[in-house]
Write a protein that holds these residues in place. Structure first.
Motif: not given
Length: 303
Positions: A130-158
């Motif tokens: 999702a982060v990569a696709e948001a970067e590809q389509c140059q969508d900063p809002v979606l990229r920020g949300r994907a980064l936030s979701a990924l960061g949260s998952a890394l912190v809580h899930a592993i």
């Protein structure tokens, strides 16, 4: 036989240009009644979240907000989003309008769902995509949300991935701030506060959480921040503050229907009771938390 690759991004760029140069409101305004009928048929009401994908000037999102739902509209045509915002302001409706490409949204949603279900590896793979696709389509809002979701998952899930998660969350804050996405910024600040709590850096944690609190607007946001602040207070052995903040978090989460946050804050409250050797209260509080976890089918949070 040879095949020619289709440049979908080029096609979308031409489509976007068409929507942004045409006089869409002349047509869109006539469709408002359809949006109202749709909201009625779907029984949209308070405490629900509604996502209007390819929202245009926001007919469906505005109809949902008139029924007191938490409404968000997503579109890739900047002029239509601006018209939607103007309409929301004129009607005093709290609608969030975001510039984004709907094609990347399912990947982000799938990643979040996989993490919640406990399928961590699959979830992380989806979120990185999702982060990569948001970067590809140059969508900063979606990229920020994907980064936030990924960061949260890394912190809580592993366990042991807090450092990588913190780096991703810092990137999410930068992207969200530049894009004007307050919601994502609140989440990323709060999650960085959680990272610092876990590391025992109480002062730094408090600083991140105060910043998150300053950005927060909704009951759900306040409930989540108060939960982490209560956890931090518990770590400082300041139990009066811990129980006050965790209690407020539980009440706000229950009031806005965020039962997972309610369960999480109850679990931290139960731990605080246990640390004070109040075993009966700890047992009752943890039981409340587990009942909510089972009710929500929150598999990843089950012991």
């Amino acid at each position: 036989m040879t095949s020619t690759a289709v440049d979908f991004e080029a096609i979308k760029d031409k489509q976007r240009a068409g929507w942004e140069t045409g006089d869409y409101p002349r047509v869109g305004n006539t469709l408002q009644i359809i949006a109202e009928l749709l909201a009625e048929a779907a029984d949209v009401r308070t405490d629900q979240r509604v996502l209007d994908v390819a929202c245009g000037q926001g007919n469906a999102a505005l109809a949902a907000a008139r029924r007191f739902a938490d409404a968000t509209g997503v579109d890739y045509a900047a002029n239509l989003l601006a018209q939607g915002r103007e309409r929301a302001v004129a009607e005093h409706l709290p609608v969030t309008f975001l510039k984004g490409d709907a094609e990347a949204l399912p990947v982000l949603q799938a990643g979040r769902a996989a993490i919640v279900a406990g399928a961590v590896d699959a979830g992380l793979k989806c979120l990185r995509r999702a982060v990569a696709e948001a970067e590809q389509c140059q969508d900063p809002v979606l990229r920020g949300r994907a980064l936030s979701a990924l960061g949260s998952a890394l912190v809580h899930a592993i366990r042991g991935r807090d450092e990588e998660g913190a780096i991703v969350l810092h990137a999410a804050i930068q992207v969200a701030t530049e894009a004007g996405d307050r919601t994502t910024s609140v989440v990323a600040h709060r999650e960085l506060g959680f990272v610092e709590v876990q590391a025992g850096r109480r002062s730094t944690a408090a600083s991140w959480l105060v910043k998150a609190l300053a950005l927060a607007e909704t009951d759900a946001e306040h409930a989540a921040i108060l939960g982490v602040r209560g956890m931090n207070s518990s770590g400082l052995d300041d139990y009066p503050a811990a129980f006050e903040r965790l209690g407020a978090s539980v009440e706000l989460a229950a009031a806005c229907g965020d039962h997972r946050q309610q369960a999480w804050s109850l679990s931290i409250m139960g731990r605080a009771h246990l640390l004070r050797d109040d075993h009966s209260q700890a047992r009752a509080t943890v039981r409340q938390s587990l009942d909510l976890v089972r009710q929500e089918r929150w598999i990843a949070f089950l012991p």
